[in-house]
Design a protein around this motif. Sequence first.
Motif, PDB file in Angstrom:
ATOM      1  N   THR A 243      13.293  -8.949   9.795  1.00 49.41           N
ATOM      2  CA  THR A 243      13.393  -7.591  10.334  1.00 49.41           C
ATOM      3  C   THR A 243      14.852  -7.166  10.429  1.00 49.41           C
ATOM      4  N   ARG A 245      16.590  -4.025  12.229  1.00 42.75           N
ATOM      5  CA  ARG A 245      16.189  -2.901  13.089  1.00 42.75           C
ATOM      6  C   ARG A 245      17.308  -2.467  14.041  1.00 42.75           C
ATOM      7  N   ASP A 277       8.128  -8.624   2.172  1.00 38.40           N
ATOM      8  CA  ASP A 277       7.627  -8.542   3.547  1.00 38.40           C
ATOM      9  C   ASP A 277       8.731  -8.332   4.581  1.00 38.40           C
ATOM     10  N   LEU A 279      10.854  -5.788   7.048  1.00 31.21           N
ATOM     11  CA  LEU A 279      10.745  -4.527   7.773  1.00 31.21           C
ATOM     12  C   LEU A 279      12.141  -4.004   8.068  1.00 31.21           C
ATOM     13  N   THR A 281      13.673  -0.878  10.000  1.00 29.15           N
ATOM     14  CA  THR A 281      13.147   0.163  10.874  1.00 29.15           C
ATOM     15  C   THR A 281      14.123   0.564  11.971  1.00 29.15           C
ATOM     16  N   ASN A 312       7.792  -4.675   1.048  1.00 27.34           N
ATOM     17  CA  ASN A 312       8.770  -4.339   2.075  1.00 27.34           C
ATOM     18  C   ASN A 312       8.429  -2.971   2.655  1.00 27.34           C
ATOM     19  N   ARG A 313       8.724  -2.789   3.943  1.00 33.46           N
ATOM     20  CA  ARG A 313       8.382  -1.528   4.615  1.00 33.46           C
ATOM     21  C   ARG A 313       9.641  -0.905   5.196  1.00 33.46           C
ATOM     22  N   SER A 315      10.700   2.097   7.418  1.00 32.17           N
ATOM     23  CA  SER A 315      10.006   3.061   8.275  1.00 32.17           C
ATOM     24  C   SER A 315      10.848   3.447   9.489  1.00 32.17           C
TER      25      SER A 315
END
Length: 352
Positions: A243, A245, A277, A279, A281, A312-313, A315
């Motif tokens: 992650t 973030r 995979d 994130l 964000t 991958n996201r 967002s």
Amino acid sequence: MNKRHIAYLACAAALTGSALGATPSAAAHGVHVVRPGQSIQKAVDAASPGDTVLLTAGTFRESVQVTTPGLTLRGVGRHTVIRPAAEKAAGTCAQDGNGICVVGTKDRNVENVTVASLTVTGFARSGVYSTHTDRLTVRNVTAVENGVWGIAQEMSVRGVFKENTARNNGDAGVFLANAVKAELGATDTQGALVAHNRLEGNRIGVTVRRLRNLTVAGNGISGNCAGVFVVGDENKPKAGALTVRDNRVVSNNKSCPANSRLEALQGSGIVVTGAEDTLVTRNVVRDNAGNSSLSGGIVLFKSFVGSANERNRISGNMLSGNSPADLVNTDTATSNTFEGNTCQASRPAGLC
């Protein structure tokens, strides 16, 4: 309350503490104070697990290698400064061009070491370097003008890198990898954390290379050639499952020439290449601008050995003023998603 009452209460408190049982192991931990002109390495070598080596303010000229579990090496703030020795020094850490080394073995990680509250500067390779560690904490360290990395770690798990400043280092301010010199699949860091650091004027603010299961959060990243790199390749397991973030990634527009691993860099905010995979964000990414193929706000780029990004996201990020676009996806994989981002322009169009 008169003096007799105060004395009585103090005595009663002492007896109560004795009856309840103080922790003898904590009481047994020693503090070794080292002043400029004295040897840090001698104090480290004399320390037992759980001890603290406390460095006073001033300049120390040596490299230090820590192999004792549970040891704390701590200064009194940025005015405790560690620089290279005036003459070429013996010892692997110094010979490799590093300032502070925390070193376990292939068969046994060194556990629960802390490096805190000091400055390390001017080393040919790394300010702080660690390998084969478990639960290493590097906190409130200023790593400035080291030749390659400010703070670096490989082959380790559960590291915490928090509230540090890494500035004007030759490569990454903070560099985490599976192995520096070996071609291996990504390894699981078991929850490593890079948080609330200031990363300025480096080639790359944070590089995460061939790793899984970690978090890069709440960092201030500006004035580098690139802000954050998440790097994978064709090796298995693939890098990712991590992650990025709540970082502030702003104006990383320093220009850096190409090297043996990367093309010239300028204006890259967050780059994800050859990973899965992941994130990305709630980051603020703005005013990162350049003409590299890696330039832009948040960039998904097929790795240089042709490994695609997958699942991958991206967002909930806030992006503005990035060039050539706020969101850039040059990958051919269709499993990556862009959703809920605030931005003005993307390549290809339609990602905002």
